[in-house]
Design a protein around this motif. Sequence first.
Motif, PDB file in Angstrom:
ATOM      1  N   GLN A  50       0.841  -1.200   0.000  1.00 42.04           N
ATOM      2  CA  GLN A  50       0.000   0.000   0.000  1.00 42.04           C
ATOM      3  C   GLN A  50       0.873   1.245   0.000  1.00 42.04           C
ATOM      4  O   GLN A  50       1.942   1.261   0.581  1.00 42.04           O
ATOM      5  CB  GLN A  50      -0.875   0.017   1.257  1.00 42.04           C
ATOM      6  N   ARG A  51       0.392   2.272  -0.647  1.00 42.81           N
ATOM      7  CA  ARG A  51       1.087   3.553  -0.650  1.00 42.81           C
ATOM      8  C   ARG A  51       0.589   4.363   0.546  1.00 42.81           C
ATOM      9  O   ARG A  51      -0.616   4.572   0.693  1.00 42.81           O
ATOM     10  CB  ARG A  51       0.811   4.283  -1.951  1.00 42.81           C
ATOM     11  N   ARG A  52       1.508   4.776   1.401  1.00 44.12           N
ATOM     12  CA  ARG A  52       1.143   5.478   2.635  1.00 44.12           C
ATOM     13  C   ARG A  52       1.981   6.738   2.815  1.00 44.12           C
ATOM     14  O   ARG A  52       3.158   6.765   2.457  1.00 44.12           O
ATOM     15  CB  ARG A  52       1.349   4.578   3.851  1.00 44.12           C
ATOM     16  N   ARG A  53       1.383   7.726   3.415  1.00 48.00           N
ATOM     17  CA  ARG A  53       2.048   8.996   3.725  1.00 48.00           C
ATOM     18  C   ARG A  53       2.679   8.875   5.112  1.00 48.00           C
ATOM     19  O   ARG A  53       2.008   8.521   6.073  1.00 48.00           O
ATOM     20  CB  ARG A  53       1.007  10.110   3.727  1.00 48.00           C
ATOM     21  N   VAL A  54       3.978   9.172   5.199  1.00 52.21           N
ATOM     22  CA  VAL A  54       4.670   9.163   6.487  1.00 52.21           C
ATOM     23  C   VAL A  54       5.332  10.520   6.706  1.00 52.21           C
ATOM     24  O   VAL A  54       5.681  11.211   5.754  1.00 52.21           O
ATOM     25  CB  VAL A  54       5.731   8.040   6.594  1.00 52.21           C
TER      26      VAL A  54
ATOM     27  N   GLU B  97      -4.200  -0.925  12.020  1.00 51.33           N
ATOM     28  CA  GLU B  97      -5.368  -1.725  11.624  1.00 51.33           C
ATOM     29  C   GLU B  97      -5.703  -1.532  10.144  1.00 51.33           C
ATOM     30  O   GLU B  97      -6.061  -2.484   9.456  1.00 51.33           O
ATOM     31  CB  GLU B  97      -6.574  -1.397  12.510  1.00 51.33           C
ATOM     32  N   LYS B  98      -5.574  -0.307   9.631  1.00 52.69           N
ATOM     33  CA  LYS B  98      -5.824  -0.058   8.213  1.00 52.69           C
ATOM     34  C   LYS B  98      -4.808  -0.788   7.329  1.00 52.69           C
ATOM     35  O   LYS B  98      -5.171  -1.331   6.285  1.00 52.69           O
ATOM     36  CB  LYS B  98      -5.801   1.447   7.925  1.00 52.69           C
ATOM     37  N   LEU B  99      -3.548  -0.799   7.763  1.00 56.08           N
ATOM     38  CA  LEU B  99      -2.522  -1.527   7.003  1.00 56.08           C
ATOM     39  C   LEU B  99      -2.850  -3.012   6.935  1.00 56.08           C
ATOM     40  O   LEU B  99      -2.774  -3.627   5.871  1.00 56.08           O
ATOM     41  CB  LEU B  99      -1.149  -1.357   7.658  1.00 56.08           C
ATOM     42  N   LYS B 100      -3.195  -3.592   8.077  1.00 50.91           N
ATOM     43  CA  LYS B 100      -3.511  -5.022   8.114  1.00 50.91           C
ATOM     44  C   LYS B 100      -4.744  -5.330   7.265  1.00 50.91           C
ATOM     45  O   LYS B 100      -4.762  -6.346   6.557  1.00 50.91           O
ATOM     46  CB  LYS B 100      -3.731  -5.487   9.555  1.00 50.91           C
ATOM     47  N   ALA B 101      -5.739  -4.465   7.309  1.00 52.51           N
ATOM     48  CA  ALA B 101      -6.966  -4.686   6.532  1.00 52.51           C
ATOM     49  C   ALA B 101      -6.692  -4.652   5.025  1.00 52.51           C
ATOM     50  O   ALA B 101      -7.385  -5.314   4.257  1.00 52.51           O
ATOM     51  CB  ALA B 101      -8.021  -3.638   6.899  1.00 52.51           C
ATOM     52  N   GLY B 102      -5.666  -3.909   4.617  1.00 48.97           N
ATOM     53  CA  GLY B 102      -5.348  -3.789   3.195  1.00 48.97           C
ATOM     54  C   GLY B 102      -4.388  -4.833   2.673  1.00 48.97           C
ATOM     55  O   GLY B 102      -3.973  -4.773   1.513  1.00 48.97           O
ATOM     56  N   CYS B 103      -4.007  -5.795   3.501  1.00 48.15           N
ATOM     57  CA  CYS B 103      -3.037  -6.806   3.093  1.00 48.15           C
ATOM     58  C   CYS B 103      -3.463  -8.163   3.641  1.00 48.15           C
ATOM     59  O   CYS B 103      -3.393  -8.403   4.850  1.00 48.15           O
ATOM     60  CB  CYS B 103      -1.651  -6.438   3.616  1.00 48.15           C
ATOM     61  N   SER B 104      -3.895  -9.042   2.760  1.00 43.67           N
ATOM     62  CA  SER B 104      -4.409 -10.343   3.206  1.00 43.67           C
ATOM     63  C   SER B 104      -3.338 -11.209   3.864  1.00 43.67           C
ATOM     64  O   SER B 104      -3.643 -12.014   4.734  1.00 43.67           O
ATOM     65  CB  SER B 104      -5.035 -11.094   2.031  1.00 43.67           C
ATOM     66  N   ASN B 105      -2.077 -11.043   3.489  1.00 40.62           N
ATOM     67  CA  ASN B 105      -1.019 -11.865   4.081  1.00 40.62           C
ATOM     68  C   ASN B 105      -0.095 -11.043   4.986  1.00 40.62           C
ATOM     69  O   ASN B 105       1.107 -11.242   5.035  1.00 40.62           O
ATOM     70  CB  ASN B 105      -0.216 -12.589   3.003  1.00 40.62           C
TER      71      ASN B 105
ATOM     72  N   MET C  69       4.987  -8.805   7.928  1.00 38.25           N
ATOM     73  CA  MET C  69       5.540  -8.019   9.032  1.00 38.25           C
ATOM     74  C   MET C  69       5.940  -8.931  10.173  1.00 38.25           C
ATOM     75  O   MET C  69       5.461 -10.052  10.277  1.00 38.25           O
ATOM     76  CB  MET C  69       4.547  -6.955   9.510  1.00 38.25           C
ATOM     77  N   GLU C  70       6.828  -8.435  10.993  1.00 38.18           N
ATOM     78  CA  GLU C  70       7.304  -9.206  12.135  1.00 38.18           C
ATOM     79  C   GLU C  70       6.822  -8.520  13.414  1.00 38.18           C
ATOM     80  O   GLU C  70       7.078  -7.331  13.623  1.00 38.18           O
ATOM     81  CB  GLU C  70       8.826  -9.246  12.106  1.00 38.18           C
ATOM     82  N   VAL C  71       6.122  -9.261  14.246  1.00 40.30           N
ATOM     83  CA  VAL C  71       5.694  -8.746  15.540  1.00 40.30           C
ATOM     84  C   VAL C  71       6.810  -9.051  16.534  1.00 40.30           C
ATOM     85  O   VAL C  71       7.214 -10.198  16.693  1.00 40.30           O
ATOM     86  CB  VAL C  71       4.359  -9.374  15.995  1.00 40.30           C
ATOM     87  N   LEU C  72       7.329  -8.007  17.159  1.00 42.43           N
ATOM     88  CA  LEU C  72       8.456  -8.134  18.074  1.00 42.43           C
ATOM     89  C   LEU C  72       7.969  -8.183  19.516  1.00 42.43           C
ATOM     90  O   LEU C  72       6.812  -7.901  19.803  1.00 42.43           O
ATOM     91  CB  LEU C  72       9.414  -6.955  17.883  1.00 42.43           C
TER      92      LEU C  72
END
Length: 154
Positions: A56-60, A77-85, A90-93
Motif C-alpha cells: 500500500q502507498r502510505r504517507r509518512v 489496523e488499516k494496514l492489516k486490513a489492506g493486506c491479506s497476508n 511483518m514481524e511482531v516483536l
Amino acid sequence: MRSVRGREVKCFTCGGVGHMARQCVSKRVDHIQVLKKGFVQNVGKEAVEWVEMLGQRRRVVIDSGTVVSVISTRAYEKLKAGCSNWREEMEVLEDPKFTLLNTSKSVMRARGQIRITIVVRGRRVGVVFQVVENNVDVLLIGTNAFESIGVKLT
C-alpha cells in the motif's frame, strides 16, 4: 527563584526550575495556523514522504524530534486490513523495554513493536515501529530509521 508555598516551581514541560510550563520556551511547535494569506515567511514545510508498505502507498512524516518510529493503532489496523497476508509481511516483536514520552512529557503506552519492510525513495528497508493507541492515522519515521532510509542529520 519562584516558589509556591515555600517550594521551588518546576516546569512540567522541560523539567527546569524557576518557571512553569505555560512560561516555558522549550515547547515544541508541531503545527501552526496561517491567519493571513501570503504570510508564510519563516514557516518550514512538514517533511513528508510517500512510501510503500504491505503493498500500500502510505504517507509518512519524517520527524527528527522523534527517536523511535511510531504507528498509531488506527494506521496499523488499516494496514492489516489492506493486506491479506500481513502476518507473513511483518514481524511482531517483543514488547518494548522502554517508556515513550510525547512532546508534553506524558507517558504513551506502546501496545507493541513491529518491523515492517517499507520502500522509500527506491530503498527497501525494515523499520521498527512502536504501535501506540491513537484514533488518528499517524505514521512517523523517527531517527532510529534515518540512516537506513537515507536521511542524514548534520
